[in-house]
Design an enzyme around this catalytic site. Structure first.
Site, mmCIF file in Angstrom:
data_model
loop_
_atom_site.group_PDB
_atom_site.id
_atom_site.type_symbol
_atom_site.label_atom_id
_atom_site.label_comp_id
_atom_site.label_asym_id
_atom_site.label_seq_id
_atom_site.Cartn_x
_atom_site.Cartn_y
_atom_site.Cartn_z
ATOM 1 C CD GLU A 72 -2.989 -1.106 2.458
ATOM 2 O OE1 GLU A 72 -3.963 -1.085 2.386
ATOM 3 O OE2 GLU A 72 -2.250 -0.953 3.450
ATOM 4 C CB CYS B 67 3.237 7.228 3.373
ATOM 5 S SG CYS B 67 3.636 6.222 4.646
ATOM 6 C CB CYS C 60 7.469 -5.436 8.134
ATOM 7 S SG CYS C 60 8.831 -4.415 8.825
ATOM 8 C CB CYS D 229 7.104 -3.426 15.674
ATOM 9 S SG CYS D 229 8.780 -2.976 15.433
ATOM 10 C CB CYS E 135 3.513 -2.184 13.402
ATOM 11 S SG CYS E 135 3.535 -1.793 11.583
ATOM 12 C CB SER F 15 10.712 3.549 14.883
ATOM 13 O OG SER F 15 10.162 4.007 13.568
ATOM 14 C CG HIS G 35 8.215 3.145 19.098
ATOM 15 N ND1 HIS G 35 7.603 4.388 18.706
ATOM 16 C CD2 HIS G 35 8.608 2.575 17.900
ATOM 17 C CE1 HIS G 35 7.426 4.256 17.389
ATOM 18 N NE2 HIS G 35 8.064 3.280 16.847
ATOM 19 C CG ASN H 150 -2.451 5.678 13.873
ATOM 20 O OD1 ASN H 150 -3.434 6.589 14.099
ATOM 21 N ND2 ASN H 150 -1.298 5.887 13.383
ATOM 22 C CB CYS I 273 1.800 5.475 11.716
ATOM 23 S SG CYS I 273 2.287 7.051 10.922
HETATM 24 N N1 SAH Z 1 9.811 0.192 9.458
HETATM 25 C C1 SAH Z 1 10.064 1.550 9.413
HETATM 26 C C2 SAH Z 1 9.001 2.320 8.659
HETATM 27 C C3 SAH Z 1 7.459 2.029 9.008
HETATM 28 S S1 SAH Z 1 6.353 2.472 10.100
HETATM 29 C C4 SAH Z 1 10.126 2.013 11.005
HETATM 30 O O1 SAH Z 1 9.732 1.050 11.756
HETATM 31 O O2 SAH Z 1 10.442 3.026 11.077
HETATM 32 C C5 SAH Z 1 6.386 4.251 10.224
HETATM 33 C C6 SAH Z 1 6.154 4.535 11.689
HETATM 34 O O3 SAH Z 1 4.861 4.073 12.248
HETATM 35 C C7 SAH Z 1 7.158 4.001 12.398
HETATM 36 O O4 SAH Z 1 7.704 5.012 13.314
HETATM 37 C C8 SAH Z 1 6.357 3.071 13.323
HETATM 38 O O5 SAH Z 1 6.906 2.750 14.539
HETATM 39 C C9 SAH Z 1 5.044 3.741 13.416
HETATM 40 N N2 SAH Z 1 3.887 2.996 13.794
HETATM 41 C C10 SAH Z 1 3.742 1.478 13.441
HETATM 42 N N3 SAH Z 1 2.699 1.225 14.172
HETATM 43 C C11 SAH Z 1 1.926 2.259 14.537
HETATM 44 C C12 SAH Z 1 0.847 2.238 15.078
HETATM 45 N N4 SAH Z 1 -0.200 1.246 15.204
HETATM 46 N N5 SAH Z 1 0.369 3.530 15.502
HETATM 47 C C13 SAH Z 1 1.306 4.457 15.296
HETATM 48 N N6 SAH Z 1 2.518 4.637 15.022
HETATM 49 C C14 SAH Z 1 2.722 3.543 14.394
#
Ligand code: SAH
Length: 376
Positions: free
Chosen positions: A113, A126, A133, A137, A140, A245, A247, A325, A368
């Site tokens: 997507e 984006c 992936c 995580c 995600c 990222s 967190h 999210n 995200c």
């Molecule tokens: N793999 C890369 C890029 C993809 S995600 C990375 O992890 O950076 C892009 C951003 O969205 C990252 O910072 C990720 O941690 C964040 N993200 C993933 N799931 C999310 C969620 N459920 N709510 C908010 N941010 C999220």
């Protein structure tokens, strides 16, 4: 295509997995390889340049619009140099059409997507860099399905070209405009597909007709923190914006939220990001999803501030908080507004510039961490 049909697509993908690579495309080729490609087509070298001018410069991929190519061989040349890589399956819109998520089927049935977001002063695409992936995580959606495969340079670039074309042709409310920004925040871990991603970034910044002529500073590469790759990017000489990222500021929690942390710790990841800022003079962004009662405590804000402060306060970093999210099957939710406010306040008190991301597209599962490339 119905949801039921979309559900069966991954099966097609399974059947074809590993059979072949994505078709070779102009955007995959270096300048030297383009000359070879022209020879292989039995065409003069300038022919490839003509096609590149259409694709990168005019955002055109329809042979009928390439009237400077000989009519008899137009379809053949374009078919060889610009094979179709992305087949649109479904488009969802939000924010009165200014946010648009597209589900694409790749040549082997893999699904990815991309999300186009138009703001008053910029337009951002984006993009995905992998189908699925492998970073797992737990908050995600993409991480839950595992990795299917890396995308090719051209499969990445074609998402950008599609977004630029939609903007140029006025398909997004607000009249014809220009695509200004790219963020590698779609599906996948870009640093785990390093070569193709760097190739795509080069195509984005190369001036027309070799590339899209975008500004490197308007390209953001977001990573979980594959430290050797961050260091490699530092030496690359392309000043893209780096987002880490994080967190969590402590290894105990980050090991859970970003499992690769067991390989490269908070300290190692932040140090590599700091070194990137130091050497490229680009301010790095620390991404921090705000998860209620998990990572949003006031003491963690203080600890995050201290960790970042320990590398100096010369403006090398800013923190971008992302309200979590929701994703299917996850027990976690976004932080309470008062906890988020306190978190911001404490970081700012420590001198760390902090913003809260405006999350676009959550109602179309386009925000995200919500990209799963299944029926949503
Ligand atoms: N793999 C890369 C890029 C993809 S995600 C990375 O992890 O950076 C892009 C951003 O969205 C990252 O910072 C990720 O941690 C964040 N993200 C993933 N799931 C999310 C969620 N459920 N709510 C908010 N941010 C999220």
């Amino acid at each position: 295509m119905t949801d039921k049909e979309i559900k069966t697509l991954p099966l097609v993908f399974e059947q074809r997995k590993g059979l072949k690579k994505p078709p070779r495309h102009l955007a995959d080729l270096s300048a030297d390889e383009r000359v070879v490609a022209a020879e292989a087509l039995g065409e003069p070298a300038y022919r490839v340049k003509q096609v590149a001018t259409h694709y990168f410069g005019r955002l055109v991929n329809d042979p009928a619009e390439m009237t400077d190519l000989p009519a008899a061989s137009r379809d053949r040349i374009v078919g060889e140099l610009l094979p179709t890589l992305l087949n649109p399956i479904r488009t969802l819109e939000a924010d009165k059409g200014t946010t648009r998520k597209t589900l694409w089927r790749l040549f082997d049935g893999a699904l990815v997507e991309s999300v186009l977001m138009r703001y008053p002063e910029r337009a951002t695409i984006c993009v995905s860099s992998q189908a699925g992936c492998g970073m797992a995580c737990p908050f995600c959606a993409t991480g839950q399905g595992g990795l299917q495969r890396n995308m090719s340079t051209a499969e990445i670039i074609d998402q950008v070209v599609d977004g630029a074309r939609a903007m140029a042709r006025g398909e997004i409310p607000g009249g014809p405009g220009r695509l200004s920004n790219v963020v590698f925040m779609g599906m996948g871990e870009p640093m785990a597909n390093y070569k193709a991603v760097i190739g795509a970034i080069r195509r984005m910044v190369d001036p027309s007709p070799d590339g899209l002529g975008m500004s490197a500073r308007n390209i953001t590469l977001s990573t979980v923190g594959l430290v050797p790759r961050i260091r490699q990017l530092t030496e690359e000489g392309i000043p893209v914006t780096l987002a880490l990222s994080l967190h969590a500021p402590d290894d105990e929690l980050r090991n859970e939220l970003v499992p690769i942390n067991t390989r490269w710790s908070v300290h190692e990841a932040v140090e590599a990001a700091w070194d990137y800022a130091r050497k490229t003079k680009r301010r790095v962004s620390i991404e921090y999803a705000m998860i209620k009662d998990i990572n949003d405590q006031a003491w963690r804000a203080d600890l995050l501030g201290d960790v970042l402060q320990s590398y100096g306060d010369w403006g090398w970093v800013h923190v971008n908080l992302i309200p979590l999210n929701p994703t299917p099957g996850s027990k976690w939710t976004a932080s309470r507004p008062e906890d988020e406010d306190e978190f911001v306040r404490r970081l700012i008190a420590k001198g760390i510039p902090t913003t809260v991301r405006d999350t676009r597209g959550s109602d179309i599962d386009g925000a995200c961490g919500q990209l799963a490339a299944v029926d949503s």
